[in-house]
Design an enzyme around this catalytic site. Structure first.
Site, PDB file in Angstrom:
ATOM      1  N   LYS A 173       2.477 -15.328   4.649  1.00 36.80           N
ATOM      2  CA  LYS A 173       2.822 -16.321   3.632  1.00 36.80           C
ATOM      3  C   LYS A 173       4.350 -16.429   3.602  1.00 36.80           C
ATOM      4  CE  LYS A 173       1.429 -19.036   0.219  1.00 36.80           C
ATOM      5  NZ  LYS A 173       0.733 -20.292   0.470  1.00 36.80           N
TER       6      LYS A 173
ATOM      7  N   ASP B 265      -3.588 -18.494   2.715  1.00 40.00           N
ATOM      8  CA  ASP B 265      -4.530 -19.316   1.945  1.00 40.00           C
ATOM      9  C   ASP B 265      -5.321 -20.233   2.877  1.00 40.00           C
ATOM     10  OD1 ASP B 265      -1.991 -20.345   2.395  1.00 40.00           O
ATOM     11  OD2 ASP B 265      -1.977 -21.620   0.620  1.00 40.00           O
TER      12      ASP B 265
ATOM     13  N   ASP C  18      -6.806  -6.549   4.294  1.00 43.28           N
ATOM     14  CA  ASP C  18      -7.867  -5.939   3.495  1.00 43.28           C
ATOM     15  C   ASP C  18      -8.773  -7.020   2.922  1.00 43.28           C
ATOM     16  OD1 ASP C  18      -9.330  -4.055   2.151  1.00 43.28           O
ATOM     17  OD2 ASP C  18      -7.883  -3.778   0.534  1.00 43.28           O
TER      18      ASP C  18
ATOM     19  N   TYR D  91       0.798  -1.235   0.000  1.00 40.54           N
ATOM     20  CA  TYR D  91       0.000   0.000   0.000  1.00 40.54           C
ATOM     21  C   TYR D  91       0.824   1.276   0.000  1.00 40.54           C
ATOM     22  CZ  TYR D  91      -4.391  -2.405   0.419  1.00 40.54           C
ATOM     23  OH  TYR D  91      -5.485  -3.173   0.148  1.00 40.54           O
TER      24      TYR D  91
ATOM     25  N   ASP E  96     -12.878  -8.326   4.250  1.00 41.12           N
ATOM     26  CA  ASP E  96     -14.107  -8.385   3.439  1.00 41.12           C
ATOM     27  C   ASP E  96     -14.718  -9.781   3.563  1.00 41.12           C
ATOM     28  OD1 ASP E  96     -13.849  -5.766   2.491  1.00 41.12           O
ATOM     29  OD2 ASP E  96     -14.505  -6.332   0.482  1.00 41.12           O
TER      30      ASP E  96
END
Ligand code: ATP
Length: 340
Positions: free
Chosen positions: A169, A202, A226, A123, A230
């Site tokens: 990850k 994942d 982010d 970001y 959601d």
């Protein structure tokens, strides 16, 4: 008297803002707390009218306030919220996903919070074209990783399950996520009373659907946070029920997880719960940072009024009710004023 800056935003933002003000007035009456709310422009409309998505005067008024409520803004969102997060150093993005009966959540026992690092990762916008390709810099620092980890563990200490899941990850991004998970592990050793686990992003995306009730505090980097927030909000009743906070060391800004939802804006049917529950987070933050028991009481009263209504089928269409935005905000406000 708390001075509250309110960015009214675009799309469904103005409707949500009026809903938030109505509910704030109700808790003020019920709990004896005073709020001086200042409505401020920022976003697409502000860009059209003033040439700046985040006008200097808006920024000045926000800095001058005790806390900020920010409704969603449209296409210029990055110029508003990313800049505010950076300028005010609001490094912790806190996104609860809690199921309220009656909202169509996957299960009724979901109660987690995503603590997302808010200032770095992809970001920072450090992107370049190189020859026939393009490069994005993924910046992860020890300082930012440590302070977000401390936030997550402090939060876990105040919750029932007292568990932190660090999501990354590091098997693929060995250097950047390797650093993040290593620093989080160091902080974990300073909190032996908190259950600590690591999970690849994942696997986390899958487990949020498979066993959402197993999560308590999810600690993660900016982009993963982010996306996962959601997902977690959908699992727990949809975007219309999803609040968020951007918290720094001495200032905080509260906003819904979702965007300006231009598709439903002209119909005035947006669910204001996301913003009303953001108001609740603001009240809790004021309670803990100012030691104000009236704000703590106001947060409890607000949540129980909203939860009671949606459990009895009162709500907007996205959660199976038939009220519009103003109608539902009015119902919550009346319940706050009259309730036990
Ligand atoms: P962004 O990219 O800024 O996140 P977006 O337009 O992709 O924005 P959102 O605005 O976040 O997506 O919302 C996606 C859809 O979810 C909306 O188009 C709308 O139909 C629905 N939605 C979002 N917020 C609400 C709400 N408060 N009440 C009801 N429906 C909502």
């Amino acid at each position: 008297m708390y001075r509250i800056s309110l960015v009214t935003g675009d799309g469904i933002g103005p409707d949500l803002s009026e809903a938030a003000v109505a509910v704030l007035e109700a808790v003020a009456d019920r709990c004896g707390v005073g709020f001086d709310v200042r409505r401020l422009p920022a976003g697409d409309a502000a860009l059209r009218e003033t040439g700046a998505a985040l006008p200097e005067e808006t920024l000045r008024q926000i800095r001058d306030s005790d806390a900020c409520l920010k409704a969603p803004v449209g296409e210029s969102a990055a110029d508003v919220i990313v800049r505010l997060r950076r300028t005010l150093d609001l490094y912790a993005n806190v996104r609860p996903a809690k199921s309220y009966p009656g909202t169509g959540a996957l299960r009724e026992d979901i109660d987690m919070v995503i603590v997302r690092e808010n200032t770095e990762d992809l970001y920072t916008g450090e992107e370049f074209e190189v020859g026939g390709g393009a490069v994005a810099l993924r910046i992860i620092t020890e300082r930012a990783s440590r302070r977000i980890a401390v936030r997550a563990f402090e939060m876990a200490r105040r919750r029932n399950m007292m568990k932190v899941t660090c999501v990354h990850k590091s098997n693929v991004m060995r250097v950047t996520d390797g650093l993040f998970s290593r620093v989080c592990g160091q902080v974990a050793s300073e909190y032996p009373d908190i259950i600590y686990e690591n999970m690849y992003v994942d696997a986390c995306a899958m487990n949020l659907i498979r066993q959402p009730e197993q999560f308590d505090v999810i600690l993660t980097t900016n982009l993963f946070g982010d996306i996962l927030s959601d997902e977690s909000s959908q699992v727990a009743g949809g975007l219309g029920m999803a609040p968020a906070a951007n918290i720094g060391d001495d200032f905080a800004l509260f906003e819904p997880v979702h965007g300006a939802a231009f598709d439903i804006a002209p119909r005035h049917i947006a669910n204001p719960s996301s913003f009303i529950l953001s108001v609740r987070m603001m009240l809790e933050w004021l309670a803990s940072t100012r030691g104000d028991s009236s704000c703590a009481e106001a947060a409890v009263v607000l949540e129980s009024a909203l939860a009671g209504l949606v459990a009895s089928g009162v709500g907007t269409r996205d959660i199976g009710g038939d009220l519009d935005t103003a109608g539902f905000a009015g119902a919550v406000s009346s319940k706050i004023r009259s309730g036990p």
